[in-house]
Design a protein around this motif. Structure first.
Motif, PDB file in Angstrom:
ATOM      1  N   ALA A  71     -15.726   6.077  53.570  1.00 12.25           N
ATOM      2  CA  ALA A  71     -15.255   4.700  53.768  1.00 12.25           C
ATOM      3  C   ALA A  71     -13.794   4.674  54.208  1.00 12.25           C
ATOM      4  CB  ALA A  71     -15.426   3.896  52.480  1.00 12.25           C
ATOM      5  N   ARG A 111     -15.470   6.588  40.165  1.00 10.07           N
ATOM      6  CA  ARG A 111     -16.500   6.884  41.173  1.00 10.07           C
ATOM      7  C   ARG A 111     -17.870   6.354  40.747  1.00 10.07           C
ATOM      8  NH1 ARG A 111     -16.528  12.948  41.911  1.00 10.07           N
ATOM      9  NH2 ARG A 111     -15.066  13.222  40.193  1.00 10.07           N
ATOM     10  N   ARG A 121     -17.972   2.588  41.184  1.00  5.06           N
ATOM     11  CA  ARG A 121     -18.103   2.202  42.597  1.00  5.06           C
ATOM     12  C   ARG A 121     -19.541   2.379  43.085  1.00  5.06           C
ATOM     13  NH1 ARG A 121     -12.800   5.620  44.497  1.00  5.06           N
ATOM     14  NH2 ARG A 121     -11.236   4.305  43.474  1.00  5.06           N
ATOM     15  N   ARG A 122     -20.123   3.510  42.724  1.00  6.49           N
ATOM     16  CA  ARG A 122     -21.492   3.792  43.195  1.00  6.49           C
ATOM     17  C   ARG A 122     -22.454   2.777  42.564  1.00  6.49           C
ATOM     18  NH1 ARG A 122     -21.914   6.106  47.592  1.00  6.49           N
ATOM     19  NH2 ARG A 122     -21.316   8.244  47.185  1.00  6.49           N
ATOM     20  N   ASN A 148     -21.750  -0.284  41.544  1.00  9.18           N
ATOM     21  CA  ASN A 148     -21.542  -1.594  42.200  1.00  9.18           C
ATOM     22  C   ASN A 148     -22.135  -1.602  43.611  1.00  9.18           C
ATOM     23  OD1 ASN A 148     -20.194  -2.455  39.920  1.00  9.18           O
ATOM     24  ND2 ASN A 148     -18.149  -1.942  40.720  1.00  9.18           N
ATOM     25  N   GLN A 149     -22.012  -0.453  44.297  1.00 10.38           N
ATOM     26  CA  GLN A 149     -22.574  -0.348  45.659  1.00 10.38           C
ATOM     27  C   GLN A 149     -24.096  -0.503  45.587  1.00 10.38           C
ATOM     28  OE1 GLN A 149     -21.768   3.469  47.480  1.00 10.38           O
ATOM     29  NE2 GLN A 149     -22.077   2.705  49.541  1.00 10.38           N
ATOM     30  N   ASN A 150     -24.708   0.159  44.585  1.00  9.95           N
ATOM     31  CA  ASN A 150     -26.173   0.068  44.423  1.00  9.95           C
ATOM     32  C   ASN A 150     -26.593  -1.358  44.108  1.00  9.95           C
ATOM     33  OD1 ASN A 150     -26.359   2.802  44.869  1.00  9.95           O
ATOM     34  ND2 ASN A 150     -26.657   3.358  42.715  1.00  9.95           N
ATOM     35  N   ARG A 191     -25.022  -4.077  45.017  1.00  7.58           N
ATOM     36  CA  ARG A 191     -24.888  -4.848  46.264  1.00  7.58           C
ATOM     37  C   ARG A 191     -26.075  -4.596  47.190  1.00  7.58           C
ATOM     38  NH1 ARG A 191     -19.537  -3.044  46.040  1.00  7.58           N
ATOM     39  NH2 ARG A 191     -19.857  -1.513  47.717  1.00  7.58           N
ATOM     40  N   LEU A 192     -26.554  -3.322  47.164  1.00  8.03           N
ATOM     41  CA  LEU A 192     -27.661  -2.948  48.058  1.00  8.03           C
ATOM     42  C   LEU A 192     -29.015  -3.284  47.457  1.00  8.03           C
ATOM     43  CD1 LEU A 192     -26.267   0.521  49.236  1.00  8.03           C
ATOM     44  CD2 LEU A 192     -26.370  -1.592  50.603  1.00  8.03           C
ATOM     45  N   ASN A 242     -30.879   0.938  38.738  1.00  5.26           N
ATOM     46  CA  ASN A 242     -29.469   1.327  38.881  1.00  5.26           C
ATOM     47  C   ASN A 242     -28.895   1.576  37.492  1.00  5.26           C
ATOM     48  OD1 ASN A 242     -27.051   1.786  40.147  1.00  5.26           O
ATOM     49  ND2 ASN A 242     -26.493  -0.385  40.283  1.00  5.26           N
TER      50      ASN A 242
END
Ligand SMILES: Nc1ncnc2c1ncn2[C@@H]1O[C@H](COP(=O)(O)OP(=O)(O)OP(=O)(O)O)[C@@H](O)[C@H]1O
Ligand SMILES: Nc1ccn([C@H]2C[C@H](O)[C@@H](COP(=O)(O)O)O2)c(=O)n1
Length: 219
Positions: A19, A149, A152-153, A155-157, A159-160, A165
């Motif tokens: 990113a 980390r 973040r992962r 939160n990314q999951n 969002r996706l 999760n």
């Protein structure tokens, strides 16, 4: 006219290499190379060939029919676009059989070195500052705490919309990936700039790096 430079980046899994440095490359007109995609694409080839991952010779032989390319910023395996496929869970499950094999690393290192034909490249991975491009003009080691980390992962999951999760599972996966990466030689090069972005917003890291690149271009 300032001369473009070569930037080599290593760092821990999920620390933000893709990113951050994709954004830097786009802003300053540099080519961005993510060497992790090559290992992922090669692992996919081995899965498709139904290779026994405990058989190193079979894995090594597969290098003879491994063609990796990036077209329109998308990774291709033997001519087929695989951007989403190589982020799936089975890749992570098997990749640790592939990355420690010396013959595989020798093949990848040669290819990754050949991709950088002069200034104007940012190449990221785990052994770029130490093995692939040891003479890079700028070397960066990006790191974040395991907690940061994992958050973040997670939160990314979210969002996706990724199902099941689980924060603790993500945290353990990051710890396991770090262990394998350190075994494979991941380390901060003595002449690398350490950036710990645990508490630094991504945009600030992008700006810090661009300022440094511009300074070195002007030298
Ligand atoms: N400084 C930062 N602050 C907050 N979030 C960040 C920061 N840098 C990156 N991120 C986020 O962290 C997540 C992981 O980033 P990214 O996928 O770029 O890491 P990576 O090092 O390339 O991972 P891998 O090693 O698995 O390829 C992404 O959701 C990204 O947006
Ligand atoms: N130069 C490199 C790049 C990546 N790897 C390993 C690290 C991971 O296990 C895997 C995928 O990398 P990612 O997409 O998570 O950055 O490949 C390596 O050993 N050397």
């Amino acid at each position: 006219m300032n001369k473009k430079i070569i930037v080599a980046v290593d760092g821990t899994a999920g620390s933000g290499k893709t990113a951050t440095f994709n954004a830097v490359a786009k802003k300053i007109g540099y080519e961005f190379i993510d060497t992790g995609l090559m290992y992922r694409a090669f692992t996919l080839l081995c899965i498709e060939l139904k290779i026994d991952f405990t058989n190193k010779e079979q894995i090594i032989d597969a290098l003879n029919i491994f063609d990796f390319s990036v077209k329109n910023s998308k990774p291709h395996l033997n001519g087929k676009e695989v951007e989403k496929r190589i982020q799936e869970n089975d890749i992570v499950e098997f990749i640790n059989y592939v990355t420690p094999i010396p013959e595989v690393r020798k093949f990848m290192i040669k290819a990754q070195r050949a991709m950088v034909t002069g200034g104007g490249y940012i190449e990221i991975g785990r052994d770029i500052t130490t093995v692939v491009l040891p003479d890079a003009d700028l070397k960066i080691y990006l790191d974040s705490s395991v907690e940061a980390r994992a958050k973040r992962r997670f939160n990314q999951n979210e969002r996706l919309g990724i199902k099941n999760n689980n924060f603790e599972e993500i945290k353990n996966s990051i710890i396991n990936r770090d262990e394998q990466d350190f075994k494979n030689g991941l380390k901060k090069a003595d002449d690398a700039w350490l950036i710990d972005n645990s508490n630094i917003p991504i945009q600030d890291v992008v700006n810090m790096v661009i300022d440094k690149i511009k300074e070195l271009e002007g030298k």
